[in-house]
Design a protein around this motif. Structure first.
Motif, PDB file in Angstrom:
ATOM      1  N   ASN B 251      43.135  43.324  27.476  1.00 17.79           N
ATOM      2  CA  ASN B 251      43.098  44.695  27.779  1.00 17.79           C
ATOM      3  C   ASN B 251      41.800  45.404  27.663  1.00 17.79           C
ATOM      4  OD1 ASN B 251      45.684  45.141  27.792  1.00 17.79           O
ATOM      5  ND2 ASN B 251      45.764  44.872  25.546  1.00 17.79           N
ATOM      6  N   HIS B 252      40.690  44.020  27.765  1.00 17.33           N
ATOM      7  CA  HIS B 252      39.094  44.712  27.825  1.00 17.33           C
ATOM      8  C   HIS B 252      38.829  45.326  26.609  1.00 17.33           C
ATOM      9  CE1 HIS B 252      35.466  45.741  30.160  1.00 17.33           C
ATOM     10  NE2 HIS B 252      35.500  44.247  29.837  1.00 17.33           N
ATOM     11  N   GLU B 253      39.534  45.056  25.449  1.00 15.25           N
ATOM     12  CA  GLU B 253      38.959  45.777  24.256  1.00 15.25           C
ATOM     13  C   GLU B 253      37.691  44.981  23.702  1.00 15.25           C
ATOM     14  OE1 GLU B 253      43.442  47.233  23.459  1.00 15.25           O
ATOM     15  OE2 GLU B 253      42.373  45.636  22.122  1.00 15.25           O
ATOM     16  N   ASP B 422      47.028  38.609  35.593  1.00 15.79           N
ATOM     17  CA  ASP B 422      48.145  39.488  36.402  1.00 15.79           C
ATOM     18  C   ASP B 422      48.326  40.998  35.625  1.00 15.79           C
ATOM     19  OD1 ASP B 422      48.882  37.522  38.053  1.00 15.79           O
ATOM     20  OD2 ASP B 422      50.698  37.137  37.043  1.00 15.79           O
ATOM     21  N   GLN B 423      47.619  41.168  34.431  1.00 17.37           N
ATOM     22  CA  GLN B 423      47.525  42.345  33.712  1.00 17.37           C
ATOM     23  C   GLN B 423      46.101  43.054  33.979  1.00 17.37           C
ATOM     24  OE1 GLN B 423      49.590  42.511  29.836  1.00 17.37           O
ATOM     25  NE2 GLN B 423      49.555  40.369  30.044  1.00 17.37           N
ATOM     26  N   MET B 424      45.190  42.264  34.381  1.00 14.83           N
ATOM     27  CA  MET B 424      43.895  43.005  34.635  1.00 14.83           C
ATOM     28  C   MET B 424      43.817  43.600  35.796  1.00 14.83           C
ATOM     29  SD  MET B 424      41.857  39.592  33.462  1.00 14.83           S
ATOM     30  CE  MET B 424      41.971  38.825  31.673  1.00 14.83           C
ATOM     31  N   PRO B 425      43.050  44.502  36.040  1.00 17.84           N
ATOM     32  CA  PRO B 425      42.479  45.213  37.137  1.00 17.84           C
ATOM     33  C   PRO B 425      42.359  44.409  38.306  1.00 17.84           C
ATOM     34  CG  PRO B 425      41.095  46.194  35.383  1.00 17.84           C
ATOM     35  CD  PRO B 425      41.798  45.013  35.010  1.00 17.84           C
ATOM     36  N   GLY B 426      42.928  44.642  39.372  1.00 21.17           N
ATOM     37  CA  GLY B 426      42.844  43.764  40.699  1.00 21.17           C
ATOM     38  C   GLY B 426      41.573  43.150  41.034  1.00 21.17           C
ATOM     39  N   PRO B 459      35.660  46.838  36.628  1.00 23.38           N
ATOM     40  CA  PRO B 459      35.604  48.329  37.249  1.00 23.38           C
ATOM     41  C   PRO B 459      35.207  49.166  36.045  1.00 23.38           C
ATOM     42  CG  PRO B 459      37.715  47.411  37.514  1.00 23.38           C
ATOM     43  CD  PRO B 459      37.135  46.227  36.992  1.00 23.38           C
ATOM     44  N   SER B 460      34.593  50.051  36.274  1.00 23.47           N
ATOM     45  CA  SER B 460      34.071  50.924  34.973  1.00 23.47           C
ATOM     46  C   SER B 460      34.975  51.969  34.797  1.00 23.47           C
ATOM     47  CB  SER B 460      32.694  51.602  35.325  1.00 23.47           C
ATOM     48  OG  SER B 460      32.760  52.089  37.014  1.00 23.47           O
ATOM     49  N   SER B 461      35.744  52.506  35.883  1.00 19.88           N
ATOM     50  CA  SER B 461      36.622  53.520  35.354  1.00 19.88           C
ATOM     51  C   SER B 461      38.034  53.037  35.002  1.00 19.88           C
ATOM     52  CB  SER B 461      36.992  54.440  36.819  1.00 19.88           C
ATOM     53  OG  SER B 461      37.489  53.578  37.865  1.00 19.88           O
TER      54      SER B 461
ATOM     55  N   ASP C  76      34.222  56.613  46.441  1.00 22.10           N
ATOM     56  CA  ASP C  76      34.434  55.536  45.638  1.00 22.10           C
ATOM     57  C   ASP C  76      35.545  54.754  46.167  1.00 22.10           C
ATOM     58  OD1 ASP C  76      36.614  57.229  44.951  1.00 22.10           O
ATOM     59  OD2 ASP C  76      36.088  57.395  43.035  1.00 22.10           O
ATOM     60  N   GLY C  77      35.991  53.647  45.146  1.00 25.54           N
ATOM     61  CA  GLY C  77      36.888  52.701  45.581  1.00 25.54           C
ATOM     62  C   GLY C  77      38.031  53.484  45.914  1.00 25.54           C
TER      63      GLY C  77
END
Lengths: 312, 461, 329
Positions: B251-253, B422-426, B459-461, C76-77
């Motif tokens: 989850n990128h925590e 599979d759960q991370m952003p593409g 990705p930042s967003s 953007d993306g």
């Protein structure tokens, strides 16, 4: 610019019969005169090139009739020592789907023919305008059309599909024909324009002086001269459409009602890409028609892309 | 009306052809591909009384778009037969290997299918974010099914911001090591029960026969090259850092290149980058990057390697004629944890999402989330398919490795975690993670650089 | 009339096909006939008749999507907010994209040159020999295979197996190395040579195109020129260098241009053979990945625009040729 002797403005069938009859005296003289690189070196290079170009495909052909376990454990050139032959790959390609192979085949034909005829006709007209109708901004427009070649098909998919959906035409043959025609136009115009402008101005001007309109000149004077060029571009366009997967995939999807052969072949790799051995057979099945077309049309351009020698 | 009749005819043709396929497969004695493998019945057994809940859907059509193509697609179609026959609805199935690239295009163009099978929760999340109006929240019947037949964890994977959008379809178990039972017996090798035992066994193998490399691995998979290596890392993170850290990482925590992850990757490197351990029958360490993943285990029956870490679905890749069984030619054992009681389990699966709230679509979605469907699917599948649906009848699974997978999935002593990539952003999960793992293996980029490159691409967003 | 949109049977499909072609012919015929009837039609009407449908198609199907891509490249993306030149900065500064740009340059230089060279040499060598038909068919063969099919063929050729026990090579190229007493190589992995092995595939495919067009051009060289050169004592290579090549210059320009354009756009080879790994990615593939897999549409669009910019020199060269040709005429 020499005037063209009427006899060299032959139609293709005449070219062909002449070929059968044997070489004319003029041709024999030409062969003697051309002074080609007819040394052993030249033949050697030609043979090496021919082998280099053929062997990979031949390897695939042998591979396509070998069982999967053999394919991965030994090279295809060992086939003669250990001739384990199977047609299972082919039977899977031809009969392994719930939809009959013939359906995909018919779809491919139905997609390809109009997608060859329509863009070539349009491109011929456009190329004529660019070559022989003087109008303001002609060059600029031609360069713009030429430059459109570089727009990658992928960037057009979404805007086009959105439009097709709003017209309610998605998933039908109509949009595939339209899309292929659009994508083929810039290259077709560029190539045909090149042949078209090689035609001596004197010919066109003579007809114009006689009072013929552009339409008449186009049909009476230019089209007959361009037959070989049309045939050769026709082959290339045929190949591109026949082998296309992307356009078919996006605009008709995999629905078997309209999906072409390539969609079926692409599926052969399996969900996780583990069935590569089937692709060798699939590739050959898909190759048959283009090859037949090439062989059938080859005679048209064996004598030059313009009927008769119009240069000089 | 005409389209519908045609669709019905097509379905019938599909089941007939499916039957034919199985028959030829059996008589031809190939049994190699997944459809013919176990010789399953082409028609599931059913009683239409059980399907009354879905109502009369005569004359309706549901379109399904998935990444599953033949021969597995044939089994999918066959598993819809009871629903189609009893409700009168027609299911139009379309499978494509370009599914993941094409689905967003279709959604954006307003050409959404009724139902799609999403192979990654991360993809589902981005679809919900990008196309909030297209993705439909699950209907009542679907939610009920999900809560009744799936663990909370599996329901969570199909949930975005508290709303259930997707229900699990198939499942797979990745924490397996394939081996040859006969070779093990011959050499007197025992199945390891802890990570250390696995490493000891590996050393033992090197000692016994330096010509045979213990491990074989391959991560080449066309434009998805690298994914098997991500599974390796995930499995080891679960074992060295534990499921909690794993969740934070996914989850990128915590940063992607957290020291604990670096340590895990080093541990993976202890095997995959050790010239003594790899790459049996395939070459040196670098050859892992270009060996096709689906052929990389062949060293086991060929006798050039002993161990191959791969999911249960690897069984479809074994040569025709190899028996996949505990006493057969090849089989798999559970990739052990740090201790015998530490049993993390890595797996994956695909998820059913609806893009329409029409009655028949919701009914079909409910059917796909029910044990009825899971059992129908098991019946028509030869081998290589399981589900996390707790109503699935284990006896219907026709291959022993599928049964073992199902046992592990439903055994509460195992801590299940879904495939992290599979759960991370593409951009990470199907992009930089794959790519950097390839660089890690092939030109030998070090672990820290690899992970920090991936971190930089998040990705930042 | 449902079947006009959704034909079911083969007969319906074929009928639909014929109808489509006839419809096209009738519409275009009517337009042209109309122009022909108007004896004193102003030029613009004639031009519109010849060019109108084409321009309509192109504007709808290529120009508009192309302009949209330019627009998207500054967003953007997900195409929601304006990000200025960020995407371009990424594309030009990121190490990975530098490699991608370098590879693309390598492709676009080598493929047209090599394919044209092989095609031309071969066309001249087999010209008017007894085996011309067969010889040409052999070189043309790869053209009739799809790009993915060709990639698979070459993947087989490049396949690598280690020297271990009884393991045999399954890739022809490595087998040749082994026969010659050398070590097998991992062709697709060893940088920077792997790029050349990918490029070879495209050369293999495109040589057929070059050969077909150039062979026709060679045949169109007037006999009197050849004969005159012969009398001046030109033979073999001299003839090739001083007569053949200059005579077919326009055709060479066309072939090189067409292949260069096709090369810039091709992504299937990289995709199938290496998936862009081992520093083999090219702009077209990276564009595909960013737009469709990574869903970074802005970056993908920027890459497509870069692709366009790369073509400008080719366009400029062609414009010059066009001008020269006009002057001669």
């Amino acid at each position: 610019m020499t005037a063209i002797p009427p006899t060299t403005l032959t139609d293709p069938t005449e070219v062909d019969t002449r070929k059968v009859r044997g070489l004319t005296r003029a041709e024999q003289r030409a062969i003697a005169a051309k002074g080609r690189l007819s040394s052993p070196w030249a033949s050697g290079i030609a043979i090496v090139l021919a082998i280099l170009w053929t062997v990979p495909t031949f390897g695939l052909l042998v591979t396509s009739v070998r069982p999967r376990s053999e394919i991965r454990s030994s090279g295809w050139w060992t086939f003669l020592q250990n001739p384990a032959l199977t047609f299972e790959n082919y039977s899977e390609v031809l009969f392994g789907s719930s939809t009959s192979f013939a359906t995909f085949f018919v779809n491919s034909v139905v997609i390809t023919l109009p997608a060859v005829v329509i863009p070539i006709s349009l491109a011929l007209l456009a190329a004529y305008a660019f070559a022989w109708i003087p109008f303001r901004g002609r060059e600029l427009l031609f360069v713009a059309v030429f430059a459109l070649q570089v727009v990658p098909i992928q960037v057009t998919l979404l805007p086009l599909l959105r439009q097709y959906v709003s017209w309610g035409l998605e998933g039908s043959f109509w949009v595939v024909w339209l899309s292929h025609s659009i994508f083929a136009l810039p290259l077709a115009i560029y190539l045909l324009h090149n042949f078209m402008k090689d035609i001596p101005a004197s010919l066109v001007e003579a007809a114009r002086v006689d009072g013929a309109g552009h339409v008449t000149v186009f049909f009476r004077v230019l089209l007959p001269l361009l037959t070989p060029a049309i045939a050769s571009f026709g082959i290339f366009q045929f190949l591109w459409v026949w082998n296309d997967l992307l356009v078919a995939l996006v605009f008709v999807g995999g629905t078997t009602d309209v999906a072409p052969l390539t969609v079926r072949i692409a599926e052969l790799a399996g969900t996780r890409g583990s069935q590569w051995h089937l692709l060798s057979a699939g590739a050959f099945v898909a190759m048959v028609v283009p090859l037949v077309v090439f062989l059938a049309l080859q005679r048209y351009f064996v004598r030059g892309l313009l009927a008769g020698s119009v240069k000089g | 009306m005409k389209r519908i009749q045609r669709g019905r005819g097509l379905t019938l043709a599909a089941s007939v052809a499916g039957l034919g396929l199985v028959l030829t497969a059996c008589s031809g004695g190939d049994g190699g591909n997944a459809s013919g493998g176990g010789g399953g019945d082409a028609e599931p057994t059913f009683d239409c009384a059980d399907y009354e809940q879905y109502g009369d859907l005569e004359g309706t059509t549901v379109t399904v778009y998935t990444s599953i193509v033949d021969p597995e697609a044939e089994e999918q179609r066959a598993s819809y037969a009871p629903f189609e026959e009893c409700t009168g609805a027609t299911i139009e199935y379309e499978g494509s290997r370009e599914f993941e690239a094409q689905l967003p295009v279709r959604l954006e163009a307003g050409n959404a299918p009724d139902i799609a099978y999403i192979p990654q929760p991360g993809f589902l999340r981005s679809l919900v974010e990008d196309f909030p109006d297209a993705v439909q929240p699950a209907g009542e019947a679907v939610v009920e099914n999900a809560n009744e037949f799936y663990t909370e964890q599996w329901v969570e994977y199909g949930t975005v911001d508290g709303t259930l959008y997707a229900t699990p379809l198939g499942a797979n178990v990745k924490s397996f090591v394939w081996y040859s039972p006969s070779a093990f017996e011959e050499n007197g090798y025992e199945i390891p029960t802890t990570w250390q035992e696995l490493l000891d066994l590996t050393d033992q193998m090197v000692e016994d026969n330096p010509d045979v490399k213990p491990w074989c691995a391959g991560i080449e998979s066309g434009d998805a090259t690298g994914w098997p290596a991500t599974d390796w890392l995930e499995d080891v993170v679960l074992r060295t850092a534990g499921p909690d850290v794993y969740d934070q990482w996914v989850n990128h925590e915590i940063p992607f290149d957290d020291p604990q992850i670096v340590a895990a990757l080093e541990e993976v490197g202890g095997i995959l980058k050790n010239e003594d351990y790899v790459n049996g029958g395939l070459g040196d360490v670098a050859s892992i990057a270009s060996a096709p993943w689906n052929e990389s285990g062949n060293g086991i029956p060929d006798g050039t390697c002993h161990l191959h870490r791969a999911a249960n679905f690897y069984q479809a890749n074994w040569d025709e004629g190899l028996e996949v069984a505990e006493d057969g030619d090849v089989y798999a054992f559970y990739l052990p944890g740090a201790s015998e009681d530490d049993k993390p389990l890595l797996g994956g699966g695909e998820f059913v999402t609806a893009f329409s709230d029409r009655e028949e679509v919701q009914a079909f979605h409910a059917y796909l989330s029910s044990p009825q469907w899971a059992n129908a699917k098991a019946e028509v599948t030869g081998q290589g398919w399981i589900s996390a649906n707790n109503g699935l009848d284990r006896d219907l699974l026709q291959s022993s490795i599928d049964q073992l997978s199902f046992d592990l999935l439903t055994d509460e002593s195992y801590t299940f975690r879904f495939d992290g990539s599979d759960q991370m952003p593409g951009a990470v999960g199907t992009g930089s993670f794959w790519r950097e793992m390839v660089s890690w293996i092939s030109p030998g980029q070090d672990s820290e650089t690899t992970l920090s490159n991936i971190e930089a691409s998040w990705p930042s967003s | 009339m449902d079947w006009l949109l959704q034909p079911d049977t083969t007969a319906e499909k074929l009928t639909l096909m014929v109808i489509a072609i006839l419809l096209f012919v009738v519409v275009m015929g009517a337009i042209l006939l109309g122009i022909d009837r108007l004896k004193r039609a102003p030029t613009w009407v004639v031009v519109l008749g010849f060019l109108g449908p084409t321009l309509l198609f192109l504007a709808f199907g290529l120009l508009y999507p192309g302009l949209r891509t330019v627009w998207n490249s500054f967003r953007d993306g997900r195409g929601r907010t304006f990000v200025g030149a960020d995407n371009y900065v990424t594309a030009f500064t990121d190490d990975r994209f530098q490699t991608v740009l370098r590879n693309t340059a390598l492709w676009v230089v080598l493929v047209p040159l090599l394919a044209t060279l092989f095609g031309l040499v071969y066309a001249v060598l087999v010209d008017r020999t007894r085996f011309e038909y067969l010889a040409k068919t052999l070189i043309f063969l790869p053209m009739s295979i799809s790009l993915v099919g060709a990639s698979i063929i070459w993947k087989f050729v490049y396949e690598y197996k280690p020297v271990q026990g009884n393991i045999q090579q399954t890739g022809l190229l490595n087998q040749v190395l082994v026969w010659l007493g050398m070590q097998p190589q991992q062709f697709l992995q060893d940088q920077p040579w792997n790029n050349l092995f990918l490029i070879a595939v495209m050369v293999w495919i495109q040589a057929g195109f070059a050969m077909t067009v150039l062979s026709a051009a060679v045949k169109a060289i007037p006999d009197d020129i050849v004969e005159a050169a012969r009398l001046d004592g030109l033979h073999g290579l001299g003839m090739f260098r001083y007569i053949t090549v200059p005579s077919i210059r326009p055709a060479l320009v066309v072939v090189v241009t067409t292949i260069a354009m096709a090369t810039l756009k091709v992504f299937d080879i990289v995709r199938t053979m290496t998936g862009g790994n081992f520093d083999t990615s090219v702009v077209a593939y990276e564009f595909y990945v960013q737009s469709f897999t990574a869903r970074q549409q802005g970056l993908g669009a920027a890459l497509a625009v870069i692709l366009f910019v790369l073509v400008i020199p080719i366009i400029a060269y062609n414009v010059r040729q066009l001008k020269l040709a006009e002057e001669i005429r």
